[in-house]
Design an enzyme around this catalytic site. Sequence first.
Site, PDB file in Angstrom:
ATOM      1  N   THR A  42       0.618  -1.297   0.110  1.00  0.00           N
ATOM      2  CA  THR A  42       0.109  -0.129   0.259  1.00  0.00           C
ATOM      3  C   THR A  42       0.524   1.607   0.163  1.00  0.00           C
ATOM      4  O   THR A  42       2.330   1.309   0.287  1.00  0.00           O
ATOM      5  CB  THR A  42      -1.411   0.054   1.230  1.00  0.00           C
ATOM      6  N   ASN A  44       0.636   4.511   1.455  1.00  0.00           N
ATOM      7  CA  ASN A  44       0.245   5.705   2.672  1.00  0.00           C
ATOM      8  C   ASN A  44       0.309   6.943   2.042  1.00  0.00           C
ATOM      9  O   ASN A  44       1.679   7.789   2.015  1.00  0.00           O
ATOM     10  CB  ASN A  44       0.736   5.477   4.265  1.00  0.00           C
ATOM     11  N   GLU A 124      -4.811   4.161   2.935  1.00  0.00           N
ATOM     12  CA  GLU A 124      -4.156   3.635   2.720  1.00  0.00           C
ATOM     13  C   GLU A 124      -4.903   2.973   0.928  1.00  0.00           C
ATOM     14  O   GLU A 124      -5.399   2.691   1.391  1.00  0.00           O
ATOM     15  CB  GLU A 124      -3.533   2.151   3.278  1.00  0.00           C
TER      16      GLU A 124
END
Length: 188
Positions: A42, A44, A124
């Site tokens: 992911t 962020n 995310e």
Amino acid sequence: MEPTSNEWPIPENPEPPFPIVTDFCDIVFGFGRGSAELGIPTANVPLQQLPKETQDLKLGVYFGFAILKPMSHEETTAVRKDGRKVAYNYGKYLSKSSGDLDILPVVLSVGKNPFYHNVIKTVELHILHHFESDFYGAQVKFNLLGRIRPERNYNTKEALINDINHDKLVAKEVLSKENYLKYERQLA
């Protein structure tokens, strides 16, 4: 698309407050669990860099499109709270020929990740594309076009991974429909 239990129904077209479009915002390190523990990397982004409409969303899983932008900056290193180092390459290894810089579908978590007992809200992005390297420090612009489901807690990591994989399938299907696909242009 027929939602499964506990999913939010997905309308034929985005409905208010969607679409929500961000400006380019920084990609920062999170807890380091997406890639390492879940196999689902992911990106962020700082909540304070996002539009108020994003900050006000119910906790859950959303979908849209994203585009990355490398930044001209010397590579640096940051340290997570657990002591692990994070290399910030500012997107230096993103490749146009690999499609890394295309407008890509994305699944987003807006939440506190109760499985991990987080207390702060995070955003995310899991960009639905295979990247050869990390791109901490690059920037991302994205839109949110709808929501898939509310945030859930899980008894096992496997159940969490299964739901994330289902979210990815839902997002791919919805974003391939012309009524949603046309919103790619918001990021061009």
